[in-house]
Motif scaffolding. Structure first.
Motif, PDB file in Angstrom:
ATOM      1  N   LEU A 131     -12.623  -4.650 -51.869  1.00 37.96           N
ATOM      2  CA  LEU A 131     -12.650  -4.541 -50.204  1.00 37.96           C
ATOM      3  C   LEU A 131     -13.315  -3.210 -49.826  1.00 37.96           C
ATOM      4  CD1 LEU A 131      -9.119  -5.482 -49.006  1.00 37.96           C
ATOM      5  CD2 LEU A 131     -11.394  -6.679 -48.515  1.00 37.96           C
ATOM      6  N   ARG A 132     -13.034  -2.141 -50.839  1.00 38.05           N
ATOM      7  CA  ARG A 132     -13.715  -0.782 -50.452  1.00 38.05           C
ATOM      8  C   ARG A 132     -15.050  -1.033 -50.555  1.00 38.05           C
ATOM      9  NH1 ARG A 132     -11.820   2.406 -54.491  1.00 38.05           N
ATOM     10  NH2 ARG A 132      -9.931   2.833 -53.277  1.00 38.05           N
ATOM     11  N   TYR A 133     -15.571  -1.548 -51.594  1.00 37.11           N
ATOM     12  CA  TYR A 133     -17.187  -1.956 -51.651  1.00 37.11           C
ATOM     13  C   TYR A 133     -17.804  -2.658 -50.399  1.00 37.11           C
ATOM     14  CZ  TYR A 133     -21.515  -2.594 -54.056  1.00 37.11           C
ATOM     15  OH  TYR A 133     -22.791  -2.423 -54.502  1.00 37.11           O
ATOM     16  N   ILE A 134     -17.297  -3.771 -50.222  1.00 37.11           N
ATOM     17  CA  ILE A 134     -17.590  -4.694 -49.034  1.00 37.11           C
ATOM     18  C   ILE A 134     -17.646  -3.968 -47.711  1.00 37.11           C
ATOM     19  CG2 ILE A 134     -17.435  -6.877 -47.938  1.00 37.11           C
ATOM     20  CD1 ILE A 134     -16.139  -8.211 -50.605  1.00 37.11           C
ATOM     21  N   THR A 135     -16.460  -3.053 -47.612  1.00 34.10           N
ATOM     22  CA  THR A 135     -16.398  -2.334 -46.331  1.00 34.10           C
ATOM     23  C   THR A 135     -17.302  -1.436 -46.247  1.00 34.10           C
ATOM     24  OG1 THR A 135     -14.088  -2.987 -46.110  1.00 34.10           O
ATOM     25  CG2 THR A 135     -14.799  -0.986 -44.966  1.00 34.10           C
ATOM     26  N   GLY A 136     -17.730  -0.780 -47.373  1.00 31.28           N
ATOM     27  CA  GLY A 136     -18.712   0.400 -47.419  1.00 31.28           C
ATOM     28  C   GLY A 136     -20.168  -0.378 -46.987  1.00 31.28           C
ATOM     29  N   CYS A 137     -20.469  -1.579 -47.574  1.00 30.42           N
ATOM     30  CA  CYS A 137     -21.601  -2.219 -46.930  1.00 30.42           C
ATOM     31  C   CYS A 137     -21.650  -2.467 -45.587  1.00 30.42           C
ATOM     32  CB  CYS A 137     -21.914  -3.455 -47.869  1.00 30.42           C
ATOM     33  SG  CYS A 137     -22.137  -3.194 -49.658  1.00 30.42           S
ATOM     34  N   ALA A 138     -20.448  -2.935 -45.156  1.00 32.70           N
ATOM     35  CA  ALA A 138     -20.503  -3.281 -43.690  1.00 32.70           C
ATOM     36  C   ALA A 138     -20.893  -2.268 -42.603  1.00 32.70           C
ATOM     37  CB  ALA A 138     -19.116  -3.981 -43.357  1.00 32.70           C
ATOM     38  N   VAL A 139     -20.352  -1.064 -43.017  1.00 34.48           N
ATOM     39  CA  VAL A 139     -20.540   0.084 -42.039  1.00 34.48           C
ATOM     40  C   VAL A 139     -21.569   0.876 -42.294  1.00 34.48           C
ATOM     41  CG1 VAL A 139     -18.108   0.022 -41.704  1.00 34.48           C
ATOM     42  CG2 VAL A 139     -19.001   1.339 -43.469  1.00 34.48           C
ATOM     43  N   THR A 140     -22.287   0.690 -43.126  1.00 31.72           N
ATOM     44  CA  THR A 140     -23.445   1.257 -43.657  1.00 31.72           C
ATOM     45  C   THR A 140     -24.977   0.845 -43.045  1.00 31.72           C
ATOM     46  OG1 THR A 140     -22.722   2.085 -45.716  1.00 31.72           O
ATOM     47  CG2 THR A 140     -25.111   2.190 -45.451  1.00 31.72           C
ATOM     48  N   ASP A 141     -25.655   1.562 -42.342  1.00 30.75           N
ATOM     49  CA  ASP A 141     -26.863   1.223 -41.872  1.00 30.75           C
ATOM     50  C   ASP A 141     -27.906   0.484 -42.843  1.00 30.75           C
ATOM     51  OD1 ASP A 141     -29.897   1.600 -41.050  1.00 30.75           O
ATOM     52  OD2 ASP A 141     -28.860   1.603 -39.126  1.00 30.75           O
ATOM     53  N   PRO A 142     -28.625  -0.708 -42.573  1.00 27.33           N
ATOM     54  CA  PRO A 142     -29.312  -1.695 -43.416  1.00 27.33           C
ATOM     55  C   PRO A 142     -30.429  -0.556 -44.151  1.00 27.33           C
ATOM     56  CG  PRO A 142     -28.759  -2.705 -41.407  1.00 27.33           C
ATOM     57  CD  PRO A 142     -28.270  -1.447 -41.185  1.00 27.33           C
ATOM     58  N   ALA A 143     -31.004   0.290 -43.202  1.00 29.93           N
ATOM     59  CA  ALA A 143     -31.980   1.087 -43.801  1.00 29.93           C
ATOM     60  C   ALA A 143     -31.323   2.071 -44.846  1.00 29.93           C
ATOM     61  CB  ALA A 143     -32.817   2.224 -42.434  1.00 29.93           C
ATOM     62  N   GLU A 144     -30.261   2.559 -44.755  1.00 24.20           N
ATOM     63  CA  GLU A 144     -29.735   3.392 -45.792  1.00 24.20           C
ATOM     64  C   GLU A 144     -29.252   2.515 -46.948  1.00 24.20           C
ATOM     65  OE1 GLU A 144     -25.608   6.145 -46.392  1.00 24.20           O
ATOM     66  OE2 GLU A 144     -26.298   5.738 -44.472  1.00 24.20           O
ATOM     67  N   LEU A 145     -28.942   1.456 -46.706  1.00 20.04           N
ATOM     68  CA  LEU A 145     -28.528   0.280 -48.099  1.00 20.04           C
ATOM     69  C   LEU A 145     -29.836   0.208 -48.772  1.00 20.04           C
ATOM     70  CD1 LEU A 145     -26.196  -2.506 -46.170  1.00 20.04           C
ATOM     71  CD2 LEU A 145     -25.703  -0.444 -47.697  1.00 20.04           C
ATOM     72  N   GLN A 146     -30.889  -0.074 -47.999  1.00 17.12           N
ATOM     73  CA  GLN A 146     -32.088  -0.308 -48.612  1.00 17.12           C
ATOM     74  C   GLN A 146     -32.784   0.978 -49.470  1.00 17.12           C
ATOM     75  OE1 GLN A 146     -34.855  -2.236 -45.891  1.00 17.12           O
ATOM     76  NE2 GLN A 146     -33.090  -2.879 -44.790  1.00 17.12           N
ATOM     77  N   GLN A 147     -31.856   2.127 -49.258  1.00 20.01           N
ATOM     78  CA  GLN A 147     -32.569   3.396 -49.949  1.00 20.01           C
ATOM     79  C   GLN A 147     -31.792   3.778 -51.138  1.00 20.01           C
ATOM     80  OE1 GLN A 147     -35.707   4.533 -49.121  1.00 20.01           O
ATOM     81  NE2 GLN A 147     -35.923   2.883 -47.703  1.00 20.01           N
ATOM     82  N   ARG A 148     -30.772   2.954 -51.196  1.00 19.18           N
ATOM     83  CA  ARG A 148     -29.750   3.179 -52.310  1.00 19.18           C
ATOM     84  C   ARG A 148     -30.818   3.217 -53.862  1.00 19.18           C
ATOM     85  NH1 ARG A 148     -23.951   0.395 -50.904  1.00 19.18           N
ATOM     86  NH2 ARG A 148     -23.287   1.891 -49.560  1.00 19.18           N
ATOM     87  N   PRO A 149     -30.193   4.197 -54.557  1.00 20.16           N
ATOM     88  CA  PRO A 149     -30.816   3.790 -55.955  1.00 20.16           C
ATOM     89  C   PRO A 149     -30.542   2.478 -56.590  1.00 20.16           C
ATOM     90  CG  PRO A 149     -29.429   6.158 -55.740  1.00 20.16           C
ATOM     91  CD  PRO A 149     -29.157   4.963 -54.426  1.00 20.16           C
ATOM     92  N   ASP A 150     -31.838   1.786 -56.876  1.00 23.58           N
ATOM     93  CA  ASP A 150     -31.789   0.628 -57.027  1.00 23.58           C
ATOM     94  C   ASP A 150     -31.317   0.129 -58.567  1.00 23.58           C
ATOM     95  OD1 ASP A 150     -31.833  -2.008 -56.503  1.00 23.58           O
ATOM     96  OD2 ASP A 150     -34.104  -2.429 -56.667  1.00 23.58           O
ATOM     97  N   MET A 151     -30.700  -0.878 -58.880  1.00 25.27           N
ATOM     98  CA  MET A 151     -30.016  -1.319 -60.266  1.00 25.27           C
ATOM     99  C   MET A 151     -29.477  -2.776 -59.857  1.00 25.27           C
ATOM    100  SD  MET A 151     -26.439   0.637 -59.928  1.00 25.27           S
ATOM    101  CE  MET A 151     -27.156   2.194 -59.071  1.00 25.27           C
ATOM    102  N   ARG A 196     -23.131  -7.142 -46.559  1.00 28.63           N
ATOM    103  CA  ARG A 196     -22.999  -6.553 -44.911  1.00 28.63           C
ATOM    104  C   ARG A 196     -22.867  -7.840 -43.972  1.00 28.63           C
ATOM    105  NH1 ARG A 196     -25.900  -4.936 -40.613  1.00 28.63           N
ATOM    106  NH2 ARG A 196     -25.190  -2.660 -39.925  1.00 28.63           N
ATOM    107  N   SER A 197     -23.832  -8.692 -44.181  1.00 29.27           N
ATOM    108  CA  SER A 197     -24.021  -9.795 -43.284  1.00 29.27           C
ATOM    109  C   SER A 197     -22.864 -10.546 -43.296  1.00 29.27           C
ATOM    110  CB  SER A 197     -25.075 -10.538 -43.491  1.00 29.27           C
ATOM    111  OG  SER A 197     -25.231 -11.365 -44.744  1.00 29.27           O
ATOM    112  N   LEU A 198     -22.220 -10.825 -44.419  1.00 33.15           N
ATOM    113  CA  LEU A 198     -21.082 -11.750 -44.564  1.00 33.15           C
ATOM    114  C   LEU A 198     -19.823 -11.106 -44.047  1.00 33.15           C
ATOM    115  CD1 LEU A 198     -21.520 -13.024 -48.320  1.00 33.15           C
ATOM    116  CD2 LEU A 198     -21.552 -14.348 -46.196  1.00 33.15           C
ATOM    117  N   ALA A 199     -19.780  -9.590 -44.159  1.00 39.36           N
ATOM    118  CA  ALA A 199     -18.577  -8.957 -43.668  1.00 39.36           C
ATOM    119  C   ALA A 199     -18.778  -8.805 -41.937  1.00 39.36           C
ATOM    120  CB  ALA A 199     -18.633  -7.383 -44.140  1.00 39.36           C
ATOM    121  N   ARG A 200     -19.948  -8.915 -41.388  1.00 36.20           N
ATOM    122  CA  ARG A 200     -20.263  -8.824 -40.006  1.00 36.20           C
ATOM    123  C   ARG A 200     -20.292 -10.178 -39.079  1.00 36.20           C
ATOM    124  NH1 ARG A 200     -21.722  -3.572 -39.136  1.00 36.20           N
ATOM    125  NH2 ARG A 200     -22.814  -4.286 -37.088  1.00 36.20           N
TER     126      ARG A 200
END
Length: 416
Positions: A131-151, A196-200
């Motif tokens: 829940l912590r991980y999914i909630t973090g995705c849900a409240v984070t701006d998409p542009a920021e998600l796209q800039q996270r270190p990739d893996m 993020r989209s599934l949470a929203r």
């Protein structure tokens, strides 16, 4: 210049869009809205590309299990959700475990049903971590998600300290069907956007099948779309068909990735992932209380990755008195339907020998793979041709719509 037969397009246009899938229709819509003279050429008899629905004896069979999330930003701007009459699925899932079925419910959307969560198979720690991980995705701006270190997604879950129980029992079974990736090697940048989209938003289908989405996009463009018109070759300012040549100022190549590479080899090849969907006709109307809930096998005892009774959400998917079950597996499968039904018997905990197979869709190129390093805004101009498709954005309906809009923007800059 060749003479066009009756019903063929004219010999010139400002812009020619090759392919009437979601990306091509999106590009054409934005160009036409800007006053550009645009023509769309489609090789097949219908629009939609990979998004099509077959009517088989009164059952609506989407070509592969597909859902639309009304939280998609591009869809919310471009589509009329009310006219689509979206039918939502249950906001949660059922995990089949060694201890029996366990419900996982989104308490924000199904408050009364969420009491079932107390028997979560993930354990308290795994539930909190997930829940912590999914909630973090849900409240984070998409542009920021796209800039996270990739893996890879697998590595991202590991670094977030999500335990193996949560990954193996929920995240892997669920996401493998969404991403067509059993090993979770998909870029975490894309997976985080999916979560993020599934949470929203709650995934849904149009009441009349997924074909309703491209049909709606095509309706205002109908005089500009020419079906059954395969394209033989292209240049940056012309398109050659069996019926003759079309001169233009710009070409938008919006076919599937393989065809795009064949028509214009400068287009990068895309790694594609496969999915297989089976459809069964049933009469039972009370499975899991008649709720359209996605069923996942935490034990992975057979080929099926996920299954749901589609007509519990959208009754028009089946004739009166019957229901339609979809079962999807990652990869290409030609198993005897008996083996699939045996697995479904375990998932639904009822005999399924009498269920009738009415559709089987092995789709070799169901989704482009979002591999690391991943960018949601891939290059679209290649040697003078603008390329659109979810392989140039995110492998999703949102990605196809967004790439079409970006392609239209690139073309308009050229036309100025």
């Amino acid at each position: 210049m060749s003479t066009w037969p009756k019903g063929s397009p004219h010999s010139s246009a400002e812009v020619v869009v090759v392919g009437a899938g979601i990306a091509g229709l999106s590009a054409a819509h934005h160009l036409a809205e800007a006053g550009v003279d645009v023509m769309v050429l489609e090789a097949g008899p219908r629009v939609g590309g990979r998004m099509q629905t077959d009517d088989v004896d009164g059952y609506l069979l989407d070509r592969g299990f597909q859902l639309y999330n009304p939280a998609y930003p591009a869809g919310a701007r471009l589509l009329d959700h009310t006219a689509l009459d979206l039918k939502s699925f249950f906001p949660g899932a059922v995990l089949q475990t060694d201890a029996g079925p366990r419900w996982l419910v989104d308490p924000r959307r199904a408050t009364r049903s969420s009491v079932r969560n107390w028997r979560t198979p993930l354990g308290v720690r795994g539930t909190v971590q997930t829940l912590r991980y999914i909630t973090g995705c849900a409240v984070t701006d998409p542009a920021e998600l796209q800039q996270r270190p990739d893996m890879t997604t697998q590595e991202a879950f590991k670094r977030a300290h999500i335990n193996d129980k949560a990954v193996n029992r929920l995240l892997q079974p669920f996401l493998s069907g969404v991403l067509a990736d059993e090993d979770l090697q998909t870029s975490r940048r894309f997976t985080d956007l999916v979560l993020r989209s599934l949470a929203r938003g709650t995934p849904a289908v149009p009441a009349g099948g997924m074909q309703a989405i491209p049909d709606q996009l095509a309706r205002p463009l109908r005089s500009r779309i020419f079906r059954n018109t395969p394209v033989v070759s292209i240049t940056p300012d012309s398109v050659e068909t069996d019926a003759g040549s079309i001169g233009c100022e710009a070409v938008v190549l919006a076919t599937d990735p393989t065809t795009a590479n064949q028509l214009w080899p400068q287009t990068p090849k895309a790694t594609m992932r496969a999915l297989t969907t089976w459809y069964f006709s049933i009469e039972e109307d009370d499975l899991f209380s008649g709720k359209p809930v996605l069923i996942l096998d935490a034990r992975r005892r057979g080929p099926v990755t996920n299954t749901v009774v589609l007509s519990y959400a959208a009754p028009a998917y089946a004739p009166a008195g019957y229901h339609l079950v979809q079962a999807t597996a990652v990869g290409l499968h030609d198993e005897d339907p008996t083996e699939v039904k045996h697995h479904l018997a375990q998932l639904y905990d009822i005999p399924t020998g009498h269920w009738q197979l009415i559709g089987h869709y092995p789709i070799a190129e169901a989704l482009p793979a979002a591999l690391t390093p991943f960018s949601t805004k891939g290059a679209q101009q290649f040697a003078g041709v603008v390329v659109a498709g979810d392989h140039r954005d995110t492998p999703s309906i949102q990605g196809a719509l967004a790439s079409g809009k970006r392609a239209a923007h690139e073309v308009r800059k050229r036309l100025r």
